[in-house]
Design a protein around this motif. Structure first.
Motif, mmCIF file in Angstrom:
data_model
loop_
_atom_site.group_PDB
_atom_site.id
_atom_site.type_symbol
_atom_site.label_atom_id
_atom_site.label_comp_id
_atom_site.label_asym_id
_atom_site.label_seq_id
_atom_site.Cartn_x
_atom_site.Cartn_y
_atom_site.Cartn_z
ATOM 1 N N PRO A 24 27.604 35.782 21.235
ATOM 2 C CA PRO A 24 27.954 36.673 22.349
ATOM 3 C C PRO A 24 26.820 37.656 22.607
ATOM 4 N N CYS A 25 26.897 38.344 23.712
ATOM 5 C CA CYS A 25 25.902 39.357 24.063
ATOM 6 C C CYS A 25 25.931 40.459 23.007
ATOM 7 N N TRP A 26 24.791 40.745 22.423
ATOM 8 C CA TRP A 26 24.751 41.761 21.367
ATOM 9 C C TRP A 26 24.933 43.166 21.923
ATOM 10 N N LEU A 27 24.795 43.334 23.223
ATOM 11 C CA LEU A 27 24.916 44.655 23.821
ATOM 12 C C LEU A 27 26.350 44.994 24.222
ATOM 13 N N CYS A 28 27.045 44.036 24.868
ATOM 14 C CA CYS A 28 28.404 44.336 25.327
ATOM 15 C C CYS A 28 29.473 43.562 24.563
ATOM 16 N N SER A 70 20.603 37.688 21.472
ATOM 17 C CA SER A 70 21.139 37.064 22.680
ATOM 18 C C SER A 70 21.775 38.144 23.540
ATOM 19 N N ALA A 71 21.486 38.104 24.845
ATOM 20 C CA ALA A 71 22.040 39.111 25.742
ATOM 21 C C ALA A 71 22.271 38.523 27.123
ATOM 22 N N HIS A 72 23.201 39.125 27.859
ATOM 23 C CA HIS A 72 23.346 38.801 29.275
ATOM 24 C C HIS A 72 22.097 39.312 30.004
ATOM 25 N N ARG A 73 21.709 38.656 31.058
ATOM 26 C CA ARG A 73 20.596 39.131 31.875
ATOM 27 C C ARG A 73 20.859 40.564 32.341
ATOM 28 N N ARG A 74 22.094 40.836 32.766
ATOM 29 C CA ARG A 74 22.490 42.155 33.265
ATOM 30 C C ARG A 74 22.349 43.229 32.185
#
Length: 95
Positions: A24-28, A70-74
């Motif tokens: 999953p996105c590590w940021l959100c 791994s992250a979403h582009r956003r």
């Protein structure tokens, strides 16, 4: 003129290894749409991008797997060159 290291095989291999983990996105913490490729991935805010825990502009290593996330582009774009901005580490304001 020197070549861009992000166009080299070591960077592409690191990106492929990170993508294959389907994290999953590590940021959100949200799911990343790993099926998006090519132009669809460039246009989608929810596509996979390789992010760096310590930004390159702050001395982070481009090719160190320990620095790859791994992250979403956003989310990656919103983070900019700040380090350690994982959503789960942020403290919520409580009134």
């Amino acid at each position: 003129m020197p070549s861009n290291p992000r166009n080299g095989r070591p960077y592409r291999d690191l990106t492929a290894r990170q993508r294959a983990l389907h994290l999953p996105c590590w940021l959100c913490g949200g799911d990343i749409n790993y099926a998006l490729r090519g132009l669809d991935a460039q246009r989608s805010r929810w596509a996979f991008t390789l992010d760096h825990l310590i930004p390159l502009s702050r001395g982070g290593s481009l090719l160190d797997p320990a620095n790859a996330r791994s992250a979403h582009r956003r989310c990656n774009s919103a983070k900019g060159n700040r380090a350690g901005t994982r959503a789960q580490e942020r403290t919520a304001r409580r009134w």
